[in-house]
Design an enzyme around this catalytic site. Structure first.
Site, PDB file in Angstrom:
ATOM      1  N   TYR A   1      -2.331  -1.289  10.407  1.00 17.46           N
ATOM      2  CA  TYR A   1      -2.268  -1.386   8.939  1.00 17.46           C
ATOM      3  C   TYR A   1      -0.923  -0.870   8.427  1.00 17.46           C
ATOM      4  CZ  TYR A   1      -4.065  -1.055   4.112  1.00 17.46           C
ATOM      5  OH  TYR A   1      -4.261  -1.193   2.761  1.00 17.46           O
TER       6      TYR A   1
ATOM      7  N   SER B   1       0.868  -1.190   0.000  1.00 15.13           N
ATOM      8  CA  SER B   1       0.000   0.000   0.000  1.00 15.13           C
ATOM      9  C   SER B   1       0.898   1.230   0.000  1.00 15.13           C
ATOM     10  CB  SER B   1      -0.843  -0.013   1.283  1.00 15.13           C
ATOM     11  OG  SER B   1      -1.485   1.229   1.485  1.00 15.13           O
TER      12      SER B   1
HETATM   13  P1  NAD Z   1     -11.471  -6.078  -0.232  1.00 22.79           P
HETATM   14  O1  NAD Z   1     -12.098  -5.991   1.112  1.00 22.79           O
HETATM   15  O2  NAD Z   1     -12.290  -5.891  -1.451  1.00 22.79           O
HETATM   16  O3  NAD Z   1     -10.691  -7.452  -0.400  1.00 22.79           O
HETATM   17  C1  NAD Z   1      -9.999  -8.048   0.642  1.00 22.79           C
HETATM   18  C2  NAD Z   1      -9.948  -9.523   0.339  1.00 22.79           C
HETATM   19  O4  NAD Z   1      -9.299 -10.185   1.424  1.00 22.79           O
HETATM   20  C3  NAD Z   1     -11.341 -10.128   0.213  1.00 22.79           C
HETATM   21  O5  NAD Z   1     -11.347 -11.080  -0.831  1.00 22.79           O
HETATM   22  C4  NAD Z   1     -11.543 -10.808   1.569  1.00 22.79           C
HETATM   23  O6  NAD Z   1     -12.433 -11.881   1.494  1.00 22.79           O
HETATM   24  C5  NAD Z   1     -10.115 -11.251   1.830  1.00 22.79           C
HETATM   25  N1  NAD Z   1      -9.875 -11.586   3.229  1.00 22.79           N
HETATM   26  C6  NAD Z   1     -10.112 -10.861   4.330  1.00 22.79           C
HETATM   27  N2  NAD Z   1      -9.806 -11.555   5.439  1.00 22.79           N
HETATM   28  C7  NAD Z   1      -9.357 -12.756   5.012  1.00 22.79           C
HETATM   29  C8  NAD Z   1      -8.911 -13.929   5.662  1.00 22.79           C
HETATM   30  N3  NAD Z   1      -8.863 -14.021   6.996  1.00 22.79           N
HETATM   31  N4  NAD Z   1      -8.540 -14.996   4.901  1.00 22.79           N
HETATM   32  C9  NAD Z   1      -8.607 -14.945   3.563  1.00 22.79           C
HETATM   33  N5  NAD Z   1      -9.031 -13.853   2.879  1.00 22.79           N
HETATM   34  C10 NAD Z   1      -9.399 -12.781   3.600  1.00 22.79           C
HETATM   35  O7  NAD Z   1     -10.251  -5.047  -0.195  1.00 22.79           O
HETATM   36  P2  NAD Z   1      -9.214  -4.576  -1.301  1.00 22.79           P
HETATM   37  O8  NAD Z   1      -9.281  -3.097  -1.293  1.00 22.79           O
HETATM   38  O9  NAD Z   1      -9.384  -5.311  -2.570  1.00 22.79           O
HETATM   39  O10 NAD Z   1      -7.846  -4.983  -0.584  1.00 22.79           O
HETATM   40  C11 NAD Z   1      -6.975  -5.957  -1.099  1.00 22.79           C
HETATM   41  C12 NAD Z   1      -5.560  -5.638  -0.645  1.00 22.79           C
HETATM   42  O11 NAD Z   1      -5.165  -4.386  -1.209  1.00 22.79           O
HETATM   43  C13 NAD Z   1      -5.408  -5.493   0.865  1.00 22.79           C
HETATM   44  O12 NAD Z   1      -4.190  -6.071   1.282  1.00 22.79           O
HETATM   45  C14 NAD Z   1      -5.387  -3.996   1.058  1.00 22.79           C
HETATM   46  O13 NAD Z   1      -4.687  -3.624   2.215  1.00 22.79           O
HETATM   47  C15 NAD Z   1      -4.663  -3.559  -0.211  1.00 22.79           C
HETATM   48  N6  NAD Z   1      -4.862  -2.153  -0.547  1.00 22.79           N
HETATM   49  C16 NAD Z   1      -6.102  -1.676  -0.845  1.00 22.79           C
HETATM   50  C17 NAD Z   1      -6.255  -0.333  -1.181  1.00 22.79           C
HETATM   51  C18 NAD Z   1      -7.590   0.266  -1.544  1.00 22.79           C
HETATM   52  O14 NAD Z   1      -7.672   1.484  -1.662  1.00 22.79           O
HETATM   53  N7  NAD Z   1      -8.629  -0.504  -1.765  1.00 22.79           N
HETATM   54  C19 NAD Z   1      -5.136   0.508  -1.171  1.00 22.79           C
HETATM   55  C20 NAD Z   1      -3.899  -0.011  -0.848  1.00 22.79           C
HETATM   56  C21 NAD Z   1      -3.773  -1.356  -0.545  1.00 22.79           C
END
Ligand code: NAD
Length: 257
Positions: A152, A139
């Site tokens: 985080y 991130s």
């Molecule tokens: P999201 O909530 O859409 O997806 C998260 C995924 O992780 C989902 O598929 C969920 O089911 C899964 N998950 C959660 N807990 C879990 C567990 N215990 N076991 C297995 N799977 C699990 O969120 P996202 O935005 O797609 O995030 C995905 C990654 O990207 C994360 O690591 C997040 O920190 C990172 N990220 C997101 C953003 C953003 O703006 N959306 C920015 C930077 C980084």
């Protein structure tokens, strides 16, 4: 570039960035293994849809990324892992004094320790096959901080550090390890924060998006899951064979500030 014959395992991929990355890698011919902790018909239907749309093998493996043994079982049940995308992640926002210990533990387990377990389990197979890609979805918060996100930010800085170690340990092999650092991407994880912030600040949706969420993203646009998938696909290409141990920001200029 073709990923035909390669298998990509994407943790946390029944939603958001993980699903977007899975689709993009399948578009390039990779077989994909989707994952989350649930085990529903919808989860398996996502894999079936990818298989049908892209003519690849796709399956869904339920495994809880907060548990080390599940992380390692995921790699075994995947039946091969040439590309490992450590993506599963959760968020909790609170000041350090009020930050619930169970939320701290869950974020460190899911956002950081899971990648330790999956990488440790997958690297042997990559070494045997003589090719591998470890791509950690970190991130902008892996490179910089914001208040109220102690767990985080700690987990994301941690995964950037671990990425460098894995890269050094595999530097003389055809294996690379890198971290992608997205800024804000409009996924369920971010969508959830909008109504809460609208209420907290007494703002409408558009103002929350532009002035709160995208405040630090100079482009004032969300990055997309397709763009992140495209970045992951690039890291799998021959052009990226000497890119290892580094971070690639997809953040509309956030970390240039
Ligand atoms: P999201 O909530 O859409 O997806 C998260 C995924 O992780 C989902 O598929 C969920 O089911 C899964 N998950 C959660 N807990 C879990 C567990 N215990 N076991 C297995 N799977 C699990 O969120 P996202 O935005 O797609 O995030 C995905 C990654 O990207 C994360 O690591 C997040 O920190 C990172 N990220 C997101 C953003 C953003 O703006 N959306 C920015 C930077 C980084």
């Amino acid at each position: 570039m073709s990923l035909k014959g390669k298998t990509a395992v994407i943790t946390g991929s029944n939603s958001g960035i993980g699903l977007g990355v899975a689709r993009e890698l399948a578009k390039h011919g990779a077989n994909v293994v989707l994952n989350s902790f649930t085990d529903t018909d919808e989860d398996h239907a996502l894999a079936a849809e990818i298989a049908e749309n892209f003519g690849v093998d796709a399956k869904y493996v339920s495994a809880d990324m907060s548990k080390g043994e599940d992380c390692r079982r995921l790699i075994v049940e995947a039946g091969g892992c040439d590309v490992l995308i450590n993506n599963a992640g959760i968020q909790h926002v609170a000041g350090i004094q009020e930050f619930p210990t169970e939320k701290w533990d869950a974020i460190i387990a899911i956002n950081l320790s899971s990648a330790f377990h999956t990488t440790a389990a997958a690297i042997t197979g990559m070494r045997e096959k003589g090719w591998g890609r470890v791509i950690n979805i970190a991130s902008a918060h892996g490179l910089t901080a914001s208040p109220y996100k102690s767990a985080y930010v700690a987990a994301k800085h941690g995964i950037v550090g671990m990425t460098k170690v894995v890269a050094l340990e595999t530097a003389q092999e055809p294996i690379t390890a890198n971290a992608i650092c997205p800024g804000y991407v409009l996924t369920p994880l971010v969508e959830k924060q909008i109504p809460e912030t609208m209420k907290e600040y007494g703002m409408d949706r558009e103002t929350v998006v532009k002035e709160v969420l995208l405040e630090r993203q100079p482009s004032k646009e969300f990055a997309t899951t397709e763009q992140l998938g495209g970045t992951a696909a690039f890291l799998c290409s021959d052009a990226a064979a000497q890119i290892t141990g580094t971070t690639i920001s997809v953040d509309g200029g956030w970390t240039a500030l």
